[in-house]
Design an enzyme around this catalytic site. Structure first.
Site, mmCIF file in Angstrom:
data_model
loop_
_atom_site.group_PDB
_atom_site.id
_atom_site.type_symbol
_atom_site.label_atom_id
_atom_site.label_comp_id
_atom_site.label_asym_id
_atom_site.label_seq_id
_atom_site.Cartn_x
_atom_site.Cartn_y
_atom_site.Cartn_z
ATOM 1 N N LYS A 1 0.556 -1.395 -0.075
ATOM 2 C CA LYS A 1 0.002 0.114 -0.030
ATOM 3 C C LYS A 1 0.968 1.529 -0.100
ATOM 4 C CE LYS A 1 -2.555 2.584 3.127
ATOM 5 N NZ LYS A 1 -1.827 3.435 3.899
ATOM 6 N N ASN A 2 1.818 1.681 1.126
ATOM 7 C CA ASN A 2 2.837 2.694 1.264
ATOM 8 C C ASN A 2 3.532 2.369 0.316
ATOM 9 O OD1 ASN A 2 0.863 3.640 2.681
ATOM 10 N ND2 ASN A 2 2.339 2.508 4.945
ATOM 11 N N ARG B 1 -3.751 10.420 3.801
ATOM 12 C CA ARG B 1 -2.723 11.174 3.984
ATOM 13 C C ARG B 1 -1.469 11.159 3.043
ATOM 14 N NH1 ARG B 1 -0.780 13.756 7.994
ATOM 15 N NH2 ARG B 1 1.128 13.969 8.470
ATOM 16 N N CYS C 1 -5.551 8.342 8.757
ATOM 17 C CA CYS C 1 -5.454 8.233 10.382
ATOM 18 C C CYS C 1 -5.246 9.175 11.011
ATOM 19 C CB CYS C 1 -4.665 6.140 10.337
ATOM 20 S SG CYS C 1 -5.361 5.178 9.254
ATOM 21 N N ARG D 1 0.274 14.962 13.396
ATOM 22 C CA ARG D 1 1.383 14.478 11.852
ATOM 23 C C ARG D 1 1.461 15.977 10.822
ATOM 24 N NH1 ARG D 1 -1.561 9.278 9.421
ATOM 25 N NH2 ARG D 1 0.727 8.682 8.662
ATOM 26 N N ILE E 1 3.787 18.194 9.101
ATOM 27 C CA ILE E 1 4.192 18.405 7.412
ATOM 28 C C ILE E 1 5.292 19.492 7.407
ATOM 29 C CG2 ILE E 1 2.443 16.889 5.907
ATOM 30 C CD1 ILE E 1 1.311 19.944 4.999
ATOM 31 N N ASP E 2 5.675 19.424 8.154
ATOM 32 C CA ASP E 2 6.947 20.920 8.346
ATOM 33 C C ASP E 2 8.116 20.862 7.599
ATOM 34 O OD1 ASP E 2 7.143 19.122 10.596
ATOM 35 O OD2 ASP E 2 8.723 20.042 11.219
ATOM 36 N N GLN E 3 8.227 19.110 7.892
ATOM 37 C CA GLN E 3 9.872 18.592 6.753
ATOM 38 C C GLN E 3 9.646 18.684 5.552
ATOM 39 O OE1 GLN E 3 12.894 18.507 8.650
ATOM 40 N NE2 GLN E 3 10.907 19.133 9.856
ATOM 41 N N ASP F 1 3.258 0.557 11.978
ATOM 42 C CA ASP F 1 1.634 0.190 12.075
ATOM 43 C C ASP F 1 1.542 -1.408 11.789
ATOM 44 O OD1 ASP F 1 1.878 2.490 10.406
ATOM 45 O OD2 ASP F 1 2.273 1.907 8.601
ATOM 46 N N ARG G 1 -9.775 0.470 3.515
ATOM 47 C CA ARG G 1 -8.059 2.100 2.777
ATOM 48 C C ARG G 1 -6.937 0.602 2.671
ATOM 49 N NH1 ARG G 1 -6.945 6.254 6.530
ATOM 50 N NH2 ARG G 1 -5.359 5.769 5.364
HETATM 51 N N1 EPU Z 1 6.877 14.397 10.802
HETATM 52 C C1 EPU Z 1 7.302 15.318 11.383
HETATM 53 N N2 EPU Z 1 7.552 16.481 10.435
HETATM 54 C C2 EPU Z 1 7.002 15.643 8.723
HETATM 55 C C3 EPU Z 1 7.009 14.572 8.752
HETATM 56 C C4 EPU Z 1 6.495 12.952 9.594
HETATM 57 O O1 EPU Z 1 7.542 15.511 12.572
HETATM 58 O O2 EPU Z 1 7.870 16.784 8.509
HETATM 59 C C5 EPU Z 1 6.872 13.285 12.211
HETATM 60 C C6 EPU Z 1 6.005 12.669 12.327
HETATM 61 O O3 EPU Z 1 4.864 13.106 13.218
HETATM 62 C C7 EPU Z 1 6.118 11.407 13.305
HETATM 63 C C8 EPU Z 1 7.266 10.290 12.179
HETATM 64 O O4 EPU Z 1 7.539 12.113 11.964
HETATM 65 O O5 EPU Z 1 6.086 11.284 14.409
HETATM 66 C C9 EPU Z 1 6.808 9.672 11.423
HETATM 67 O O6 EPU Z 1 6.256 10.312 9.958
HETATM 68 P P1 EPU Z 1 6.370 9.586 8.813
HETATM 69 O O7 EPU Z 1 6.152 10.845 8.600
HETATM 70 O O8 EPU Z 1 7.141 8.871 8.657
HETATM 71 O O9 EPU Z 1 4.947 9.239 8.080
HETATM 72 P P2 EPU Z 1 4.226 9.440 7.696
HETATM 73 O O10 EPU Z 1 4.719 9.938 6.033
HETATM 74 O O11 EPU Z 1 3.162 10.428 7.472
HETATM 75 C C10 EPU Z 1 4.146 7.105 6.896
HETATM 76 C C11 EPU Z 1 2.977 5.598 6.706
HETATM 77 C C12 EPU Z 1 2.217 4.922 7.322
HETATM 78 C C13 EPU Z 1 3.666 5.005 8.041
HETATM 79 C C14 EPU Z 1 4.647 6.164 8.929
HETATM 80 C C15 EPU Z 1 5.919 5.214 9.851
HETATM 81 C C16 EPU Z 1 2.407 6.163 4.260
HETATM 82 C C17 EPU Z 1 0.979 6.963 3.348
HETATM 83 N N3 EPU Z 1 1.586 6.182 5.501
HETATM 84 O O12 EPU Z 1 2.779 7.954 7.165
HETATM 85 O O13 EPU Z 1 1.386 4.329 6.693
HETATM 86 O O14 EPU Z 1 2.931 4.919 9.570
HETATM 87 O O15 EPU Z 1 4.679 5.871 7.176
HETATM 88 O O16 EPU Z 1 6.629 4.484 8.963
HETATM 89 O O17 EPU Z 1 2.795 5.986 3.412
HETATM 90 C C18 EPU Z 1 -0.736 3.040 7.637
HETATM 91 O O18 EPU Z 1 -0.249 2.556 6.757
HETATM 92 O O19 EPU Z 1 -1.195 2.362 8.291
HETATM 93 C C19 EPU Z 1 0.305 3.746 7.488
HETATM 94 C C20 EPU Z 1 -0.353 4.691 8.903
#
Ligand code: EPU
Length: 422
Positions: free
Chosen positions: A22-23, A93, A117, A122, A124-126, A305, A397
């Site tokens: 999925k991801n 997401r 979710c 969550r 997106i600053d990075q 996950d 999903r």
């Molecule tokens: N974070 C920041 N700033 C950012 C981005 C992330 O502080 O700009 C923090 C988040 O708050 C969190 C950590 O960094 O504490 C990791 O977040 P990440 O960005 O890696 O997660 P994501 O991209 O939002 C993806 C998967 C999630 C999975 C996470 C971690 C997708 C679409 N989603 O989310 O998948 O939990 O990586 O591996 O790829 C799921 O499949 O159920 C799911 C939630």
């Protein structure tokens, strides 16, 4: 409104083939925009998130069609729209990848803020920091992320957290940027590597995916491609844990065993047997499951996950187990629902203390998010009597017809309309 109704107490036995990841899929579909040509993507899981993204791409002007249930043919040559403000975007997401892809191809993007979710903040600053480093101006207005750049130029970007989303999004935006982009402290998850491989097959120059440092050298254009998505680590892990929880014996086919190392190691530590082949593995439950400590980490650590599914398994193990969630700040909301099944779990911040073995009994419960839903299914498989799970839309999903796979392994599970008696 549908529910999944499970009558527990049956051991899972048999073999199933694991679907595409999925991801990886939700990153690769938006990445098609960069191709300006035809991409054939195989091994896509047929899940709600994929359907929503394909719908979004179509509305942006991409010609999309499914050759079969798992193969998408997408021609993005006609995409000219850079605004994605649709309902389908808000549900996801991964819609944030549209920003990187549209910005990369057109130098501008306006996309509704992502949904997905809910397990705490969550940010997106990075992602934004990365786009800005490449020369874009980014602002958030009326629930939209708006990014614009006269010209994107490669730059060094150090991520404060090894974010999967930010790493992939910056890769997408940087594919055509002049010069070299270096992402330091990059995420190493298998789907990051898969997305980089997809871009490279189209002619991009992305090196180092799977390590802490990814270098992207800008190229002038990409070409058509055919690509097969990797198997889903989390779907495979969910079935491995379900096999262990029911004391069954299940073979998962079409997988990459290396991706499963952290899960195989934990199940072995609990007393289960895990045997690997080249592209399959077999999990056999133990008569007495031992308690363990699990700490979620970025890859190659134990994935967040699979944290909810693992917590249920620990509920049926004998003794005290500890689960530490280090990735997200609020990913224990589902514990309230687990308690309805008789699970004994206490939460202290990001730590859960699990007392087992609990005698689980069926109950009416609600999936609070995708993986929480998977955990409730595993709980239902172990419980005496009937468990009825609501909010199945979350489970759909990310898992393709999960009830068919489980039924083929011997589970008593069916999907009913909410108004039907359970
Ligand atoms: N974070 C920041 N700033 C950012 C981005 C992330 O502080 O700009 C923090 C988040 O708050 C969190 C950590 O960094 O504490 C990791 O977040 P990440 O960005 O890696 O997660 P994501 O991209 O939002 C993806 C998967 C999630 C999975 C996470 C971690 C997708 C679409 N989603 O989310 O998948 O939990 O990586 O591996 O790829 C799921 O499949 O159920 C799911 C939630």
């Amino acid at each position: 409104m549908e529910r999944l109704v499970i009558t527990g107490g049956r051991r899972l036995n048999g073999e199933i083939s694991v679907n595409g990841a999925k991801n990886a899929a939700v990153a690769i579909i938006p990445a098609v925009i960069l191709a300006s040509g035809v991409c054939v993507i195989e091994n896509l899981p047929y899940i709600e998130d994929v359907v929503s993204l394909v719908d979004t791409l179509t509305r942006l002007g991409c010609k999309c069609g499914f050759r079969d249930r798992h193969t998408l043919v997408a021609d993005s040559s006609g995409v000219s729209e850079t605004q994605a403000a649709f309902d389908s975007v808000r549900k996801l997401r991964a819609s944030y990848y549209l920003v990187g892809a549209l910005l990369g191809r057109f130098g501008e993007a306006s996309v509704t803020l992502p949904g997905g979710c809910n397990f705490g903040t969550r940010p997106i600053d990075q992602h934004i920091k990365g786009f800005e480093a490449l020369g874009a101006e980014v602002r958030i207005e009326h629930g939209q992320i708006i990014a614009k750049a006269a010209k994107l130029r490669g730059a060094p970007i150090y991520l404060d957290v090894a974010s999967v989303g930010a790493t992939i999004n910056i890769m997408l935006a940087a594919v055509f940027a002049e010069g070299t982009t270096v992402i330091d402290n990059a995420a190493k998850e298998p789907h990051v590597v898969d997305c980089a491989n997809f871009l490279n097959i189209m002619g991009a120059r992305v090196k180092g995916a799977g390590t802490d440092v990814i270098k992207i050298q800008g190229v002038p254009g990409l070409h058509d491609c055919e690509y097969t998505i990797i198997p889903d680590q989390i779907e495979c892990g969910t079935f491995m844990i379900a096999a262990a929880a029911t004391g069954g014996r299940v073979t998962l086919k079409n997988i990459i065993p290396k991706h499963m190392d952290s899960i195989s190691a934990k199940l072995s530590e609990m007393g289960c047997s895990v045997r690997e082949g080249a592209d399959f593995l077999t999990v056999e439950g133990a008569e007495r499951l031992k308690p363990v400590t699990v700490k979620t980490m970025v890859y190659p650590g134990f994935p967040t996950d699979l944290q909810p599914q693992m917590t249920v398994l620990l509920c049926v193990a004998g003794g005290t187990s500890i689960v530490k969630e280090t990735v997200f700040d609020n990913r224990f909301q589902y514990i309230t629902e687990l308690r309805r099944l008789g699970c004994d779990v206490t939460i202290d911040g990001r730590v859960a203390v699990v007392e087992g073995p609990a005698k689980l009994t069926g109950a009416d419960v609600t999936a609070t998010d995708l993986r929480a839903g998977a955990a409730l299914i595993i709980g239902g498989l172990c419980a005496d009597g009937a468990t009825s799970i609501g909010n199945v839309k979350y489970i759909d999903r990310g898992y393709e017809t999960i009830e068919h796979n489980l039924s083929s392994l011997g589970a008593d599970i069916k999907r009913v309309r909410a108004e039907e008696p359970t």
